[in-house]
Structures are given as structure tokens and as C-alpha cells.
Design a protein around this motif. Structure first.
Motif, PDB file in Angstrom:
ATOM      1  N   GLY A 140       0.813  -1.218   0.000  1.00  0.00           N
ATOM      2  CA  GLY A 140       0.000   0.000   0.000  1.00  0.00           C
ATOM      3  C   GLY A 140       0.837   1.253   0.000  1.00  0.00           C
ATOM      4  O   GLY A 140       0.385   2.319  -0.421  1.00  0.00           O
ATOM      5  N   GLY A 141       2.063   1.145   0.510  1.00  0.00           N
ATOM      6  CA  GLY A 141       3.062   2.179   0.395  1.00  0.00           C
ATOM      7  C   GLY A 141       2.660   3.549   0.908  1.00  0.00           C
ATOM      8  O   GLY A 141       1.880   3.699   1.859  1.00  0.00           O
ATOM      9  N   ARG A 145      -2.852  10.514  -1.699  1.00  0.00           N
ATOM     10  CA  ARG A 145      -3.495   9.208  -1.496  1.00  0.00           C
ATOM     11  C   ARG A 145      -3.515   8.409  -2.802  1.00  0.00           C
ATOM     12  O   ARG A 145      -3.850   7.233  -2.810  1.00  0.00           O
ATOM     13  N   GLN A 146      -3.204   9.055  -3.906  1.00  0.00           N
ATOM     14  CA  GLN A 146      -3.364   8.449  -5.227  1.00  0.00           C
ATOM     15  C   GLN A 146      -2.065   7.811  -5.717  1.00  0.00           C
ATOM     16  O   GLN A 146      -0.972   8.258  -5.371  1.00  0.00           O
ATOM     17  N   GLU A 147      -2.212   6.773  -6.538  1.00  0.00           N
ATOM     18  CA  GLU A 147      -1.048   6.124  -7.129  1.00  0.00           C
ATOM     19  C   GLU A 147      -1.089   6.273  -8.650  1.00  0.00           C
ATOM     20  O   GLU A 147      -2.153   6.286  -9.259  1.00  0.00           O
ATOM     21  N   ARG A 199      -4.980   7.029  -9.783  1.00  0.00           N
ATOM     22  CA  ARG A 199      -6.200   6.432  -9.259  1.00  0.00           C
ATOM     23  C   ARG A 199      -6.063   6.333  -7.737  1.00  0.00           C
ATOM     24  O   ARG A 199      -4.950   6.401  -7.200  1.00  0.00           O
ATOM     25  N   PRO A 200      -7.168   6.135  -7.031  1.00  0.00           N
ATOM     26  CA  PRO A 200      -7.078   6.026  -5.572  1.00  0.00           C
ATOM     27  C   PRO A 200      -6.151   4.889  -5.157  1.00  0.00           C
ATOM     28  O   PRO A 200      -6.175   3.798  -5.743  1.00  0.00           O
ATOM     29  N   GLY A 201      -5.336   5.157  -4.156  1.00  0.00           N
ATOM     30  CA  GLY A 201      -4.447   4.134  -3.644  1.00  0.00           C
ATOM     31  C   GLY A 201      -5.172   3.165  -2.723  1.00  0.00           C
ATOM     32  O   GLY A 201      -6.370   3.307  -2.441  1.00  0.00           O
ATOM     33  N   ALA A 202      -4.440   2.187  -2.248  1.00  0.00           N
ATOM     34  CA  ALA A 202      -5.024   1.151  -1.387  1.00  0.00           C
ATOM     35  C   ALA A 202      -5.564   1.764  -0.099  1.00  0.00           C
ATOM     36  O   ALA A 202      -4.908   2.596   0.526  1.00  0.00           O
ATOM     37  N   ASP A 258       1.812  -7.622   8.050  1.00  0.00           N
ATOM     38  CA  ASP A 258       3.117  -7.821   8.669  1.00  0.00           C
ATOM     39  C   ASP A 258       4.097  -6.719   8.277  1.00  0.00           C
ATOM     40  O   ASP A 258       5.163  -6.583   8.884  1.00  0.00           O
ATOM     41  N   VAL A 259       3.733  -5.933   7.268  1.00  0.00           N
ATOM     42  CA  VAL A 259       4.601  -4.872   6.758  1.00  0.00           C
ATOM     43  C   VAL A 259       4.018  -3.488   7.023  1.00  0.00           C
ATOM     44  O   VAL A 259       4.738  -2.560   7.390  1.00  0.00           O
ATOM     45  N   LEU A 260       2.709  -3.342   6.857  1.00  0.00           N
ATOM     46  CA  LEU A 260       2.067  -2.038   6.917  1.00  0.00           C
ATOM     47  C   LEU A 260       0.697  -2.189   7.563  1.00  0.00           C
ATOM     48  O   LEU A 260      -0.101  -3.026   7.146  1.00  0.00           O
TER      49      LEU A 260
END
Length: 622
Positions: A355-356, A386-388, A399-402, A409-411
Motif C-alpha cells: 500500500g506504500g 493518497r493516489q497512485e 487512481r485512488p491508492g489502497a 506484517d509490513v504495513l
């Protein structure tokens, strides 16, 4: 619906603005005076201007000569030795074409040095590393000093390079500036396996061939190293500060999307120039709110400790006084949302896939942990981050990000973090003030009380480890490593030996006036201890066998020696004099050692000398 701004975030921002009012006001006045609605080069004399386009040809020559189209400066840290910067080789041609299509003209204004702490680690060249930030800032200023440009594209990725570019560009803060990254290399050898081989080599259980094979499998192609050190912390922090185009940070080099984003940054540099429709000077983007946003992003991800220096210095370059107390108060309320090596097994590509930056920004905005009402190089408001980005039939769009983490376990979301507070903490006590990164330190190792073993050279620590002299509970006190002593080198080369001691069951910690970098890991390490030993700091009074207590939970760093005994002591060692600070070009940087300020003021030479000043009363000059 986003929550109101968190009261601590609001309070910290307000007090930064209050203490910075005079310096910030003077800075903004200078920037307003320098601004121009016509191309800057229009003010040059004919001879000056002729020198500026003598090497140009074709339409670019006509554009520069015509003084009607905005000029875009390219300032680059390209070299083909360093993986993170090698992809920049192709960028100038891409940028010139994109700027030309957008109605401007781009010129390569100058290059800045880019050194790699991974190469110089444990070697004399590391003593130039921190000061290279100042050289980069000055080189950026030289590139922009020709009064030829109306906007700036800053090409850089790693450690001191991005802060140096930004500090230099802030001296020309009436111009817009966009930072243009290169992206991370593909994932290689898992970080846990790399660390295992390093520790085995330190203990004599692996050969040099084994170690080189592991290292070359981890660092294997163009792009940024994939662990969450200073380079990737740089990238994440400046994106959340609104200095990248949204979603640009962790797109791999050599991909169509990377090229499209570079072209988009070039076009945007024209649009936000004073001659474009959306004038957005750098001085407007970097303000108290964006600085706080950068700190919050750093804390929420357990980022590099180097930014307790760099963000302070960047803020000062914009007339803003940021302190370690601000970091500490924000860290107490900002949740730790990410675990990326060395804070966990994942690398930065896994973070991006989970999701970064888009997920991180969305969560923090909704929780009221970020200022949304900021200026960015993409336009007003942080919501667009918020967009990727992605390519739709070759056309760049967002577009909208996750909104849900792809790997918890990461985010993780703000409501269910890895820890309720941030990855960095401040320590204070009779040894001075220091920084500790706790995001990778297990809770049971965050309090260490043990006898001190004092060193003034990192290689002596390694020798003592090999001789078996440290095979016990111990607090390694490594001093004369501050900016005034020897340029404040990173001491990450100590990690394998200290990790081996911990693995044997010993209580172990490191206390130093040097740096440990974004690669700080599982060893509790009090770094940037200030005042440093070379400035008469109390770390210079520690003796072998003295009990030292590092308590990351309570935020204390104490020498457990009676105050009257301590008062009677005098330092027993001194930093190298200029005659002893030679070789590998160090003699060229001696003036920096004499001018540099303390760690909690950014360890920068762009301010007072601090030589005889009361550090508690010092105000940063801008």
C-alpha cells in the motif's frame, strides 16, 4: 471523514511557527524580493545572456535567447558508480524534450557530488560524508546562481544528497523545485539472510567470499538499496512533504511508468513556474506544516535517525527552527505503522506493494496526524498523495491508492499499529542529549545498565571484540565521533560485532556522539550524543568500568557516577588536530569541522560557529 488535527500535532506546529516567526518572516521577505513574473534571464545583459546560450542549438537556443519561455534548471547527482544514481544518466534528455513540449526550455545547470555511505562505511572517506551535504547544498547554489532559471528539477536519492539539494534550492526558494527520484532496485537476497552472513563473518564463521556473495546478491542492479535506510527515508519523507509528484517514490527504474513520471515532473516544473498557471515557489511548499508532516511520516515508518539532523537543517534553510523536543513530542503520539528492514524482514518493495505511501498518507490524514492544507508541487492539498500513478494505454493517470493494507506484517492502519508511538525517541541525562531508534529494538533490550568500555576509534572496538575483551554485559562508549571531532561518521560497521554479543546473551548497548544511520537495527544505540566530546560534552568524562544506564522507555541516558566525582574529572582524550585529519581529502574539509554546529541544531556549517556559545541559549541563524 478525516478527524480534526491531533492536538499534539497542532500544538507542536504552533510552537514551531511561534519560535520561527522572525527567521521565517525574514526568509519569506527575501524570497518575495527575488521573485519575478518574467523569465529571470530577461534581466541579464546581452553579454551575460550570450554566454548562457552559447552551447545551445536548435529550438532551445532560440528559446533561451528569446527570454519569453520559462527556463528549467536540471541539477543532478548522476554518476554511474552508485546504483541509486546511475539511472539519472538518461533523465536530462527526457526532461529537455518534455519541457520543450510544455512550452519551456531546460538546461543542465550543474552536477553535485554523490557519495555512498555503503562504500565508505568504516573507512576514512566516511568522515567526509556528513559534510558532503553542505558541499551539495553549495554546489546546488552555484548551479542556480546564474540567474537563468525560473524552475528547478533536483535529481537525487540517497543520504546527504537529497537534504543537500533541498537546502541549496531553498536559498533560491522563490523558484519552484521538484525532487525527481530514480526508484529502488528489485528485491534481492532477503535482508535477514544478509544480516546472518554479516554476523557470521564478524565471528569468523564465514569467509570473505561468502560475505561478498551475499552482499552482491543483496545489492545487485541499478536503483536504490531496498532496505529502509536514509535513502528510502529521504524519498518517503519528501513525498509526504509534497516535493515529489504523488506516487513517484518507489517506482522501479527502467520501467515505462518511471519514464512517464519523469516526463510529468518536467512538464509540471513549467506549469508551476512564475510564467505558468500555478506558480508554486519552493518557499511556499516548505513551511512549518510540511516540516511537521515530514517528521510524522518519518516516525510512523521508523525511518532513518539521520533525519534528526537533516530535517532540522532543512527547516533552518527555510527560516524554521525545528528541535529534538518537537520530534520527541510527536513521537509520543504518532503510531508506528510500518516494519521494513532493519525494523522487520520486508524490504521497501514489499512496503510499496502493501500500500506504500498512498496507504500511509491516507491513514495519517484520516487520523488527523498530517496537515492536509499544504501546498505541494502537485497542487494544493495533501489529499492527492493518497493516489497512485499508472499507465492507461500509455497515458499517465492517477487512481485512488489502497485503503486496506496488502500485508499487515509490513504495513498497518493507524488503529492497529505495531506500536502506539513512533520509531524514534530522544534521550536526556547527565551524558547530554541523544537519539535512539527503537523500532527494531525488542522491548526487553530497551533498558541496559552495564559497565562502560570506552573507545575513540571504531576499529579499536572491532579489535577488542576479536580479542574477546567484550564478551560480557557492556555499554560501548565510542566518543570523538561528532561533527567537530571527525565529521560525524556513520558507525554501522560495528553492528555485526554488537549483534554477535547480543546473540550470546549479553546486555549490550552503544553510546556515541557519532551516527548510526538509517540502518540502525536491534542494538540499543544512543547516537548524536550532544554536546559532543570535542566540544567539552560530558561523554568525554566517562571512564572504563563506569556504570552507564540507557533507558529508552524512560528516555534517559545516565552515567551512574556521583556528581562530585564527575565534577573533578577532566577529559582524557582529544579529537585529532588538523595535522592528524589528513588523507582521503579530509584536510580539505578542516574548516567545516571548526564551523560546524551541534547535532541538535542539524550539525550544519550554515549557522553560527558555536565555539564559545551556550548551547542551551543558541538560536539558529538563517
Amino acid at each position: 471523514m478525516p478527524n480534526p488535527l491531533h492536538p499534539v500535532v497542532a500544538e507542536v506546529t504552533a510552537r514551531i511557527a511561534e519560535r520561527s516567526a522572525a527567521g521565517r518572516g525574514a526568509y519569506l521577505a527575501r524570497m518575495a524580493e527575488a521573485a519575478s513574473s518574467t523569465p529571470t534571464r530577461a534581466g541579464l545583459g546581452c553579454s551575460n545572456l550570450a554566454h548562457g546560450f552559447a552551447a545551445c542549438s536548435g529550438p532551445d537556443r532560440l528559446a533561451v535567447r528569446g527570454v519569453t519561455k520559462p527556463g528549467v534548471a536540471i541539477v543532478s547527482a548522476y554518476n554511474d558508480m552508485l546504483s541509486a544514481h546511475q539511472p539519472f544518466q538518461e533523465y536530462p534528455d527526457w526532461i529537455k524534450a518534455a519541457v520543450r513540449d510544455a512550452g519551456g526550455v531546460a538546461q543542465f545547470a550543474g552536477g553535485v557530488p554523490a557519495m555512498c555511505d555503503g562504500i565508505t562505511q568504516g573507512r576514512a572517506g566516511m568522515e567526509l560524508s556528513l559534510f558532503s551535504r553542505e558541499v551539495i547544498a553549495m554546489a546546488t547554489a552555484v548551479a542556480l546562481s546564474h540567474d537563468m532559471f525560473d524552475s528547478t528539477l533536483l535529481l537525487g536519492v540517497c543520504d546527504k544528497i537529497v537534504p543537500g539539494l533541498l537546502i541549496g534550492a531553498l536559498a533560491f526558494g522563490h523558484l519552484p523545485a521538484i525532487l525527481v527520484p530514480a526508484g529502488p532496485m528489485a528485491s534481492g537476497l532477503p535482508n535477514g539472510e544478509k544480516a546472518r552472513v554479516r554476523q557470521a563473518y564478524a565471528e569468523g564463521k564465514a569467509t570473505r567470499d561468502d560475505l561478498l556473495a551475499a552482499e552482491s546478491a543483496a545489492y545487485h542492479s541499478p536503483g536504490t538499496c531496498t532496505f529502509y535506510g536514509t535513502a528510502n527515508s529521504n524519498q518517503l519523507v519528501v513525498e509526504v512533504m509534497g516535493l515529489h509528484l504523488p506516487g513517484t517514490t518507489f517506482v522501479a527504474p527502467g520501467t515505462p511508468l518511471r519514464r512517464a513520471l519523469t516526463d510529468a515532473a518536467a512538464r509540471r516544473a513549467v506549469e508551476i513556474s512564475a510564467q505558468g498557471p500555478e506558480y508554486t515557489p519552493l518557499s511556499q511548499v516548505v513551511d512549518e506544516r510540511s516540516i511537521v508532516n515530514g517528521v510524522v511520516a518519518l516516525l510512523a515508518t521508523g525511518g532513518s535517525t539521520n533525519h534528526t539532523l537533516h530535517l532540522v537543517a532543512i527547516a533552518a534553510a527555510a527560516g524554521i527552527r525545528l528541535t529534538w523536543d518537537d520530534f520527541a513530542d510527536l513521537s509520543a503520539v504518532v503510531p508506528l505503522m510500518a516494519r521494513v528492514y532493519p525494523n522487520g524482514p520486508a524490504d521497501i518493495n514489499h512496503f510499496a506493494a502493501a500500500g506504500g505511501v498512498q496507504f500511509l498518507v491516507g491513514e495519517l490524514l484520516d487520523a488527523g496526524m498530517l496537515h492536509g492544507d499544504v501546498s505541494t508541487v502537485a497542487g494544493p492539498g495533501l489529499d492527492r498523495y493518497r493516489q497512485e500513478p499508472f499507465l492507461d494505454d500509455g497515458v499517465l493517470t492517477w487512481r485512488p491508492g489502497a485503503r486496506v493494507s496488502g500485508d499487515r506484517d509490513v504495513l498497518r492502519p493507524v488503529a492497529e499499529p505495531f506500536s502506539a508511538d513512533g520509531g524514534l525517541r530522544m534521550l536526556a541525562g547527565n551524558l547530554g542529549r541523544a537519539v535512539i531508534k527503537v523500532s527494531a529494538v525488542a522491548p526487553e533490550h530497551r533498558v541496559v545498565e552495564a559497565p562502560a568500555r570506552v573507545f575513540t576509534d571504531q576499529h579499536a572496538v572491532g579489535a577488542a571484540f576479536q580479542a574477546g575483551e567484550l564478551n560480557r554485559d557492556v555499554v560501548i562508549v565510542l566518543r570523538q565521533q561528532g561533527p567537530r571531532a571527525n565529521g560525524m561518521p556513520e558507525l554501522h560497521a560495528l553492528t555485526p560485532a554488537l549483534s554477535a554479543l547480543m546473540a550470546r546473551g549479553h546486555r549490550v548497548a552503544l553510546v556515541t556522539d557519532g551516527r548510526m544511520s538509517g540502518a540502525s537495527g536491534k542494538i540499543p544505540t544512543a547516537i548524536h550524543c550532544t554536546p559532543e566530546a570535542a566540544a567539552g560534552g560530558p561523554i568525554g568524562l566517562v571512564r572504563d568500568g563506569d556504570p552507564v544506564r540507557l533507558d529508552a522507555d524512560a528516555g534517559t541516558l545516565s552515567l551512574l557516577v556521583e556528581s562530585d566525582v564527575l565534577a573533578a574529572r577532566r577529559p582524557v582524550d582529544a579529537p585529532r588536530d588538523d595535522a592528524g585529519w589528513t588523507g582521503t581529502g579530509r584536510e580539505l574539509f578542516a574548516a567545516f569541522r571548526h564551523a560546524v554546529g551541534p547535532a541538535d541544531h542539524g550539525a550544519t556549517v550554515f549557522g553560527p560557529t558555536f565555539a564559545d556559545a551556550d548551547l542551551d541559549e543558541l538560536e539558529y541563524s538563517v
